[in-house]
Design a protein around this motif. Structure first.
Motif, PDB file in Angstrom:
ATOM      1  N   TYR B  18      40.511  33.391  55.308  1.00 24.18           N
ATOM      2  CA  TYR B  18      39.701  32.763  54.259  1.00 24.18           C
ATOM      3  C   TYR B  18      39.166  33.817  53.306  1.00 24.18           C
ATOM      4  N   ALA B  19      38.822  34.990  53.867  1.00 27.19           N
ATOM      5  CA  ALA B  19      38.289  36.050  53.018  1.00 27.19           C
ATOM      6  C   ALA B  19      39.321  36.484  51.984  1.00 27.19           C
ATOM      7  N   LEU B  20      40.601  36.488  52.389  1.00 22.54           N
ATOM      8  CA  LEU B  20      41.664  36.825  51.433  1.00 22.54           C
ATOM      9  C   LEU B  20      41.662  35.860  50.253  1.00 22.54           C
ATOM     10  N   ILE B  21      41.562  34.571  50.580  1.00 17.03           N
ATOM     11  CA  ILE B  21      41.572  33.567  49.506  1.00 17.03           C
ATOM     12  C   ILE B  21      40.328  33.729  48.644  1.00 17.03           C
ATOM     13  N   ALA B  22      39.182  33.853  49.318  1.00 16.78           N
ATOM     14  CA  ALA B  22      37.922  33.934  48.587  1.00 16.78           C
ATOM     15  C   ALA B  22      37.892  35.173  47.707  1.00 16.78           C
ATOM     16  N   LEU B  23      38.533  36.245  48.176  1.00 20.80           N
ATOM     17  CA  LEU B  23      38.562  37.481  47.403  1.00 20.80           C
ATOM     18  C   LEU B  23      39.286  37.257  46.072  1.00 20.80           C
ATOM     19  N   GLY B  24      40.425  36.574  46.123  1.00 20.39           N
ATOM     20  CA  GLY B  24      41.150  36.270  44.891  1.00 20.39           C
ATOM     21  C   GLY B  24      40.308  35.446  43.945  1.00 20.39           C
ATOM     22  N   ILE B 150      42.645  43.835  52.465  1.00 25.42           N
ATOM     23  CA  ILE B 150      41.311  43.876  51.886  1.00 25.42           C
ATOM     24  C   ILE B 150      40.875  45.321  51.676  1.00 25.42           C
ATOM     25  N   THR B 151      41.189  46.183  52.662  1.00 29.31           N
ATOM     26  CA  THR B 151      40.842  47.595  52.510  1.00 29.31           C
ATOM     27  C   THR B 151      41.556  48.195  51.303  1.00 29.31           C
ATOM     28  N   ALA B 152      42.855  47.915  51.216  1.00 37.91           N
ATOM     29  CA  ALA B 152      43.619  48.451  50.089  1.00 37.91           C
ATOM     30  C   ALA B 152      43.039  47.959  48.775  1.00 37.91           C
ATOM     31  N   PHE B 153      42.693  46.679  48.768  1.00 41.32           N
ATOM     32  CA  PHE B 153      42.154  46.101  47.540  1.00 41.32           C
ATOM     33  C   PHE B 153      40.835  46.769  47.154  1.00 41.32           C
ATOM     34  N   LEU B 154      39.951  46.917  48.150  1.00 40.01           N
ATOM     35  CA  LEU B 154      38.643  47.482  47.834  1.00 40.01           C
ATOM     36  C   LEU B 154      38.762  48.934  47.380  1.00 40.01           C
ATOM     37  N   LEU B 155      39.691  49.674  48.003  1.00 36.79           N
ATOM     38  CA  LEU B 155      39.905  51.059  47.573  1.00 36.79           C
ATOM     39  C   LEU B 155      40.404  51.088  46.123  1.00 36.79           C
ATOM     40  N   ALA B 156      41.365  50.206  45.832  1.00 31.56           N
ATOM     41  CA  ALA B 156      41.896  50.158  44.472  1.00 31.56           C
ATOM     42  C   ALA B 156      40.809  49.756  43.485  1.00 31.56           C
ATOM     43  N   PHE B 157      39.982  48.833  43.920  1.00 33.40           N
ATOM     44  CA  PHE B 157      38.905  48.341  43.072  1.00 33.40           C
ATOM     45  C   PHE B 157      37.929  49.464  42.744  1.00 33.40           C
ATOM     46  N   ARG B 158      37.788  50.394  43.710  1.00 34.15           N
ATOM     47  CA  ARG B 158      36.795  51.448  43.578  1.00 34.15           C
ATOM     48  C   ARG B 158      37.355  52.655  42.823  1.00 34.15           C
ATOM     49  N   THR B 160      40.920  53.247  41.461  1.00 38.23           N
ATOM     50  CA  THR B 160      41.972  53.310  40.450  1.00 38.23           C
ATOM     51  C   THR B 160      41.410  52.928  39.086  1.00 38.23           C
ATOM     52  N   SER B 161      42.153  53.292  38.039  1.00 34.36           N
ATOM     53  CA  SER B 161      41.662  52.956  36.701  1.00 34.36           C
ATOM     54  C   SER B 161      41.706  51.447  36.487  1.00 34.36           C
ATOM     55  N   TRP B 162      42.655  50.784  37.189  1.00 35.83           N
ATOM     56  CA  TRP B 162      42.704  49.310  37.124  1.00 35.83           C
ATOM     57  C   TRP B 162      41.384  48.713  37.629  1.00 35.83           C
ATOM     58  N   GLY B 163      40.921  49.262  38.777  1.00 33.71           N
ATOM     59  CA  GLY B 163      39.678  48.754  39.358  1.00 33.71           C
ATOM     60  C   GLY B 163      38.496  49.030  38.461  1.00 33.71           C
ATOM     61  N   VAL B 164      38.482  50.225  37.866  1.00 37.68           N
ATOM     62  CA  VAL B 164      37.367  50.560  36.975  1.00 37.68           C
ATOM     63  C   VAL B 164      37.353  49.619  35.779  1.00 37.68           C
ATOM     64  N   ALA B 165      38.555  49.366  35.209  1.00 41.48           N
ATOM     65  CA  ALA B 165      38.629  48.451  34.070  1.00 41.48           C
ATOM     66  C   ALA B 165      38.128  47.068  34.465  1.00 41.48           C
ATOM     67  N   GLY B 232      28.354  34.541  47.470  1.00 44.39           N
ATOM     68  CA  GLY B 232      27.971  34.914  46.107  1.00 44.39           C
ATOM     69  C   GLY B 232      29.236  35.074  45.300  1.00 44.39           C
ATOM     70  N   LEU B 233      29.358  34.278  44.225  1.00 44.76           N
ATOM     71  CA  LEU B 233      30.630  34.188  43.506  1.00 44.76           C
ATOM     72  C   LEU B 233      31.087  35.502  42.898  1.00 44.76           C
ATOM     73  N   ASP B 234      30.161  36.383  42.565  1.00 49.09           N
ATOM     74  CA  ASP B 234      30.583  37.588  41.859  1.00 49.09           C
ATOM     75  C   ASP B 234      30.539  38.827  42.745  1.00 49.09           C
ATOM     76  N   SER B 235      30.591  38.601  44.076  1.00 47.25           N
ATOM     77  CA  SER B 235      30.481  39.751  44.966  1.00 47.25           C
ATOM     78  C   SER B 235      31.678  39.818  45.907  1.00 47.25           C
ATOM     79  N   THR B 236      32.368  40.961  45.912  1.00 42.58           N
ATOM     80  CA  THR B 236      33.508  41.100  46.826  1.00 42.58           C
ATOM     81  C   THR B 236      33.030  41.183  48.278  1.00 42.58           C
ATOM     82  N   THR B 237      31.910  41.879  48.503  1.00 45.42           N
ATOM     83  CA  THR B 237      31.341  41.901  49.852  1.00 45.42           C
ATOM     84  C   THR B 237      31.028  40.480  50.299  1.00 45.42           C
ATOM     85  N   GLY B 238      30.470  39.725  49.356  1.00 48.61           N
ATOM     86  CA  GLY B 238      30.111  38.344  49.663  1.00 48.61           C
ATOM     87  C   GLY B 238      31.317  37.545  50.103  1.00 48.61           C
ATOM     88  N   ALA B 239      32.468  37.771  49.442  1.00 45.67           N
ATOM     89  CA  ALA B 239      33.670  37.026  49.808  1.00 45.67           C
ATOM     90  C   ALA B 239      34.066  37.327  51.246  1.00 45.67           C
TER      91      ALA B 239
END
Lengths: 345, 296
Positions: B18-24, B150-158, B160-165, B232-239
């Motif tokens: 569910y967290a995968l879906i909620a993350l998207g 999820i780990t890969a995603f959060l690392l990328a989010f933190r 990579t330039s994609w995540g920063v953007a 919380g809709l705007d929080s990845t931790t929340g998802a």
């Protein structure tokens, strides 16, 4: 004016000419229009996204059954006069809306939309499990309405050489309810409350600053909208003559949102036009499926009429928002040279 | 006690899906402020592609094609529909996604029909037993895959330039645009990532012990809504927290169904929503959501 009078005469005369199938389709449309007016007050005029409308329809429909049934089928029934049962069912739907308002009052936008989604699931759970009240999976029969000694059932009364069954008789009840509901909602929208609601939609904080009691209005419109849904539920139950829990699922809620987007957000006419579009489309496609290309009977491998209708109105929702932000009613308004209701914001 | 441990482990595994879906869902919301009600149909699309291809090209390639396909569908929705909207009202856009959902779901359910499609996964119905606790292989795989993604995603989010953007666009779209962030590309990327994540989730929603991909699978995806909202809709931790909470709640409510029979059947489907409403009553913006502050 002449157009309006012509429409009125046409609507009053239809039961003498149409077959039962079309009368029922018309009655569904009327019920849907009443419910759509309610959700348009809430979502269109006040900007409160509600995905739980089907729940309030269910409260209305089952409320009517519980109040009106005499308990002879083994299910709970209070045996009240049916008109009183209908009024009480609408009141109970409003009460249910009021009970939800502590949550509705605190949440906004998407949070509210998804919180109301919970109502659907809670509602379905209750409908399937509270067997005494709802008849469980199989649903329960709806006692026919009777008013001033006239019973709206299938015992035929002949009027002007036309046999009047339940659909013909209910037609006039539906028209009357829709008319009253539409006029009341128009009064609300054009008066002081309507301006307050629009102000809340457009800028909640600014509305509060200029003295609109935001919380009270938001709770009020939620209750009012649930009452409209309850009324639609009662009418639907009377037309169906049997209520089943499956009907009041998430699809129904989405249908109502589709109606107001297609018809036009925030206006009574938009709700009625959208309701007609969404509820008549499947019926039309089913009826004329032989004559239409690409549409075939269910189970033959092609696109079934029900599916074709869903494609069309899914596309209509997308197209309405992208190309016609005021909905279908804005086309008529533009042609008459009036300002587009969608552009007034 | 062993029942409890089993239910808890199953719940955590389900919750990670569910967290995968909620993350998207959250990624789309952060990038575009749109609540994506079409998420369930993206998931169904990914699952359908995987399930219908695995016979011909094998499971792993089919999964990759499924992920790519769902990402493509997501990107197409963004490109063809969301981008064309010229208004500013985000709740209207949310209703557009409902229209998209109706279209996609109708098409997919028509193709699936009454069939139950097997996802063709290599785990089958094997069960791992450690002491008194037994756990299906699929559940372990689900947890591992979800954790990895999820780990890969959060690392990328933190980093990579994609995540920063992405984060800059969420923080303040106008400033980000002035700084050279291409908002259109960001939202296209968000939709594609969400589609891909949903496709993986679809796989693990249809493996053992569930029968397979069927029409009702998109209903299971609806449980990611409470997960996203209560975190919380705007929080990845929340998802993540929301997903786990919903998974564990559902698993426990289903497992102890017989002790709670006075509440009626089908409690597992209901419990996440009850938890969500309870949490929203106390914290209207979810557990980790940004509270809206208004300065007048």
């Amino acid at each position: 004016m002449y157009v309006l009078a012509g429409c009125a005469v046409l609507l009053l005369g239809l039961p003498f000419y149409l077959e039962r199938f079309w009368l029922q389709a018309g009655l569904f449309t009327m019920a849907a229009a009443i419910g759509a007016i309610g959700i348009n007050l809430l979502t269109g005029a006040t900007g409160q996204l509600s995905m739980g409308h089907a729940f309030f329809l269910a409260v209305g429909a089952y409320g009517y059954c519980v109040f009106a049934a005499d308990g002879s089928d083994g299910l709970t029934g209070l045996g009240l006069p049916t008109w009183l049962a209908a009024v009480l069912a609408v009141a109970v739907a409003g009460l249910a809306g009021g009970l939800f308002s502590p949550i509705a009052g605190r949440l906004r936008g998407a949070y509210l939309g998804i919180a109301t989604l919970a109502l659907i699931f809670i509602g379905q759970h209750v409908l399937f499990n509270a067997g005494d009240l709802t008849g469980g999976f199989n649903g329960r029969d709806v006692p026919p309405l009777s008013l001033f000694g006239l019973t709206f059932d299938d015992r035929e009364t002949v009027v002007a050489a036309v046999p009047f069954g339940s659909a013909e008789k209910l037609w006039y009840v539906g028209l009357l309810l829709l008319l009253v509901g539409a006029l009341f909602a128009r009064g609300v929208l054009r008066g002081r409350p309507g301006r307050a609601l629009n102000a809340i939609r457009d800028h909640r904080i600014a509305a509060g600053v200029i003295g609109v009691p935001v919380a009270r209005y938001r709770a009020g419109v939620f209750v009012l909208s649930s009452m409209y849904a309850g009324l639609a539920g009662v009418l639907l139950a009377l037309v169906f003559q049997r209520t089943v829990p499956d009907y009041f699922g998430i699809t129904l809620s989405l249908d109502y949102l589709a109606m107001i987007v297609i018809g036009g957000l925030g206006s009574v006419a938009g709700a009625v036009v959208g309701a007609a579009f969404v509820s008549l489309l499947p019926q039309l496609l089913t009826h004329y499926s032989d004559a239409l290309p690409l549409v075939s009977d269910p189970g033959t491998g092609g696109i079934a009429p029900g599916e074709a209708a869903r494609y069309l109105y899914g596309a209509a929702v997308v197209a309405a928002v992208l190309f016609l932000p005021g909905g279908l009613v804005s086309v008529a308004a533009r042609r008459r040279g009036r300002p587009n209701p969608g552009e007034e914001r | 006690m062993s029942t409890f441990a089993e239910l808890l482990l199953n719940g955590v595994s389900l919750g990670s899906v569910y967290a995968l879906i909620a993350l998207g869902f959250v990624v789309i919301f952060r990038a575009t402020e749109v609540v994506n009600f079409a998420h369930a149909s993206l998931l169904l699309a990914g699952g359908y592609i995987t399930a219908s291809l695995h016979d011909d090209i094998g499971f792993w390639p089919a999964l990759l094609v499924g992920i790519a396909g769902a990402a493509l569908v997501g990107a197409a929705v963004e490109f063809l529909v969301m981008r064309r909207y010229r208004g500013t009202d985000h709740s209207v856009l949310a209703i557009v996604t409902i229209g998209v959902d109706i279209l996609l779901t109708t098409e997919l359910t028509r193709r699936i029909g009454t069939n139950v499609l097997s996802p063709g996964d290599p785990w089958g119905d094997a069960v791992l037993t450690v002491g008194p606790v037994s756990l299906a292989h699929t559940r372990i795989a689900a947890f591992a895959a979800a954790t990895l993604l999820i780990t890969a995603f959060l690392l990328a989010f933190r980093y990579t330039s994609w995540g920063v953007a992405m984060r800059a666009a969420a923080e303040s779209p106008e400033t980000a645009a002035l700084m050279g962030v291409r908002l259109r590309r960001v939202s296209l990327g968000a939709w594609a990532v969400a589609g891909g994540l949903a496709a993986v989730a679809a796989l693990f929603l249809t493996v053992f012990p569930t029968p397979g991909l069927e029409r009702a699978t998109s209903l299971a995806a609806l449980k990611a809504f409470p997960a996203a909202i209560l975190g919380g809709l705007d929080s990845t931790t929340g998802a993540l927290v929301g997903g786990l909470l919903v998974g564990v709640t559902e698993s426990l409510a289903t497992g102890y169904q017989s002790d709670l029979s006075f509440l009626g059947r089908g409690l597992g489907d209901l419990a996440p929503y009850v938890v969500m409403v309870a949490i929203l009553l106390i914290r209207p913006a979810g557990l980790f959501g940004t509270k809206e502050l208004a300065r007048v």
